[in-house]
Design a protein around this motif. Structure first.
Motif, PDB file in Angstrom:
ATOM      1  N   VAL A 102     -64.445  86.816  56.758  1.00 50.80           N
ATOM      2  CA  VAL A 102     -64.703  86.923  58.200  1.00 50.80           C
ATOM      3  C   VAL A 102     -63.413  87.248  58.948  1.00 50.80           C
ATOM      4  CG1 VAL A 102     -65.382  85.646  60.266  1.00 50.80           C
ATOM      5  CG2 VAL A 102     -66.728  85.435  58.171  1.00 50.80           C
ATOM      6  N   LEU A 103     -62.308  86.647  58.542  1.00 51.63           N
ATOM      7  CA  LEU A 103     -61.014  86.906  59.165  1.00 51.63           C
ATOM      8  C   LEU A 103     -60.629  88.379  59.038  1.00 51.63           C
ATOM      9  CD1 LEU A 103     -58.378  85.760  60.440  1.00 51.63           C
ATOM     10  CD2 LEU A 103     -57.549  85.402  58.106  1.00 51.63           C
ATOM     11  N   ARG A 110     -68.697  97.765  55.735  1.00 57.55           N
ATOM     12  CA  ARG A 110     -69.669  98.796  56.093  1.00 57.55           C
ATOM     13  C   ARG A 110     -70.647  98.266  57.150  1.00 57.55           C
ATOM     14  NH1 ARG A 110     -70.604 101.433  50.598  1.00 57.55           N
ATOM     15  NH2 ARG A 110     -68.682 100.979  49.469  1.00 57.55           N
ATOM     16  N   LYS A 111     -71.434  99.190  57.703  1.00 57.42           N
ATOM     17  CA  LYS A 111     -72.509  98.812  58.619  1.00 57.42           C
ATOM     18  C   LYS A 111     -73.831  99.262  58.018  1.00 57.42           C
ATOM     19  CE  LYS A 111     -74.009  98.894  63.442  1.00 57.42           C
ATOM     20  NZ  LYS A 111     -73.706  99.403  64.807  1.00 57.42           N
ATOM     21  N   TRP A 151     -71.408  91.582  46.553  1.00 58.13           N
ATOM     22  CA  TRP A 151     -71.962  92.135  47.793  1.00 58.13           C
ATOM     23  C   TRP A 151     -72.128  90.995  48.783  1.00 58.13           C
ATOM     24  CZ3 TRP A 151     -72.428  96.062  50.755  1.00 58.13           C
ATOM     25  CH2 TRP A 151     -73.449  96.172  51.697  1.00 58.13           C
ATOM     26  N   VAL A 152     -71.394  91.076  49.895  1.00 55.33           N
ATOM     27  CA  VAL A 152     -71.403  90.045  50.928  1.00 55.33           C
ATOM     28  C   VAL A 152     -71.883  90.691  52.221  1.00 55.33           C
ATOM     29  CG1 VAL A 152     -70.004  88.413  52.236  1.00 55.33           C
ATOM     30  CG2 VAL A 152     -69.503  88.824  49.815  1.00 55.33           C
ATOM     31  N   ALA A 153     -72.839  90.026  52.904  1.00 56.01           N
ATOM     32  CA  ALA A 153     -73.388  90.665  54.099  1.00 56.01           C
ATOM     33  C   ALA A 153     -74.197  89.678  54.925  1.00 56.01           C
ATOM     34  CB  ALA A 153     -74.279  91.846  53.692  1.00 56.01           C
ATOM     35  N   ASP A 154     -74.563  90.129  56.125  1.00 53.04           N
ATOM     36  CA  ASP A 154     -75.476  89.372  56.961  1.00 53.04           C
ATOM     37  C   ASP A 154     -76.853  89.298  56.275  1.00 53.04           C
ATOM     38  OD1 ASP A 154     -73.415  89.328  58.757  1.00 53.04           O
ATOM     39  OD2 ASP A 154     -74.360  90.669  60.228  1.00 53.04           O
ATOM     40  N   ASN A 164     -71.366  94.665  59.200  1.00 52.78           N
ATOM     41  CA  ASN A 164     -72.249  93.564  58.817  1.00 52.78           C
ATOM     42  C   ASN A 164     -72.318  93.364  57.302  1.00 52.78           C
ATOM     43  OD1 ASN A 164     -73.825  95.731  58.022  1.00 52.78           O
ATOM     44  ND2 ASN A 164     -75.389  95.457  59.619  1.00 52.78           N
ATOM     45  N   SER A 165     -71.413  94.015  56.571  1.00 56.54           N
ATOM     46  CA  SER A 165     -71.455  93.913  55.120  1.00 56.54           C
ATOM     47  C   SER A 165     -70.115  94.294  54.502  1.00 56.54           C
ATOM     48  CB  SER A 165     -72.551  94.832  54.561  1.00 56.54           C
ATOM     49  OG  SER A 165     -72.339  96.165  54.988  1.00 56.54           O
TER      50      SER A 165
END
Length: 209
Positions: free
Chosen positions: A95-96, A202-203, A70-73, A110-111
C-alpha cells in the motif's frame, strides 16, 4: 522496517521518454535505497503467497520456474495466458508503494502483479500487457528489486528494439498507448545469479467481461 526516506528522490516529470514513438516509458533510477530494497524484498517474501507460474502454451498447461503473486482489490480477477488469478489482500508495504506511485503517475491502481526471478535463467518472453481486464487508459508502474536485469521493448510493426538495465530500486512507468504498439521482455542471462522481484501496479476494469 523500511526507513522514512522511502521515495525521497525527486521524481515527477524529470525522466525522459525512452521510446521514440507510439507511446511513453519513463525510467526513474534509485527511487529506493539499497537498504530499503533489501528490507522490502524480505517483507514481501514472508508476507505473500508465491506460486509457480502456470501458462497455457500450445494447448497445454506449463508450469514455469518463476513464481508470482497477484495482489488486488476485491473482484479484481486477472486472466492471462489462459490462467485466472484470484487476488491476495494488500499488505502494508505494498500500500505504501502503491500510494507513492499513484502520486507519480497521476492515476489510481487497484492491483499489483509480483514476479519472483530466482536468477538469470528466469525471464519473461515478448508480450504486451493488453488483456481485456486492464484499463487501456491507465499507465503501468513497475518497481524493480534485487538483481539488475536487461529489459527490452520491441515495436509490433517495424520490430525496432530498445533496451535498458533495470536497477534495484528503480521505477519504470509505461504510459498509454505503449501496450498497443510495443511488446516488452525481461531477457534471460547466464551472468546473473541473484534473485530479482518486479512489482507492476495496474488498473483492472472490474466491469470487463
Amino acid at each position: 522496517m523500511m526507513q522514512s526516506t522511502l521515495f525521497e528522490s525527486p521524481l515527477g516529470d524529470s525522466a525522459a521518454n525512452i521510446l521514440p514513438k507510439d507511446g511513453g516509458a519513463r525510467y526513474y533510477p534509485k527511487v529506493l535505497t539499497e537498504h530499503d530494497c533489501k528490507a522490502m524484498m524480505g517483507q514481501l517474501q514472508n508476507s505473500l503467497k508465491w506460486e509457480a507460474e502456470q501458462l497455457m502454451m500450445f494447448g497445454k498447461l506449463v508450469t514455469t520456474r518463476r513464481k508470482v503473486a497477484w495482489v488486488a482489490d476485491p473482484l479484481c480477477n486477472y486472466t492471462y495466458s489462459g490462467v485466472k488469478k484470484i487476488p491476495q489482500a494488500w499488505t502494508s508495504e505494498l500500500v505504501l508503494i502503491k500510494e507513492r506511485l499513484e502520486e507519480i503517475s497521476q492515476t489510481e491502481f487497484n492491483s499489483c502483479l509480483l514476479n519472483f526471478y530466482h536468477d538469470g535463467d528466469d525471464g519473461m518472453g515478448w508480450h504486451s500487457d493488453d488483456e481485456e481486464e486492464l484499463d487501456p487508459a491507465s499507465p503501468i508502474a513497475s518497481l524493480s528489486l534485487g538483481a539488475q536485469r536487461k529489459f527490452a521493448f520491441r515495436h509490433k510493426k517495424d520490430k525496432g528494439t530498445i533496451s535498458l538495465f533495470l536497477e534495484s530500486g528503480s521505477v519504470l512507468i509505461m504510459h498509454p498507448p505503449t501496450q498497443k504498439y510495443w511488446q516488452h521482455a525481461l531477457l534471460k542471462t547466464k551472468k546473473v545469479s541473484d534473485i530479482r522481484m518486479n512489482l507492476t501496479f495496474r488498473k483492472i476494469n472490474t466491469h470487463a467481461k
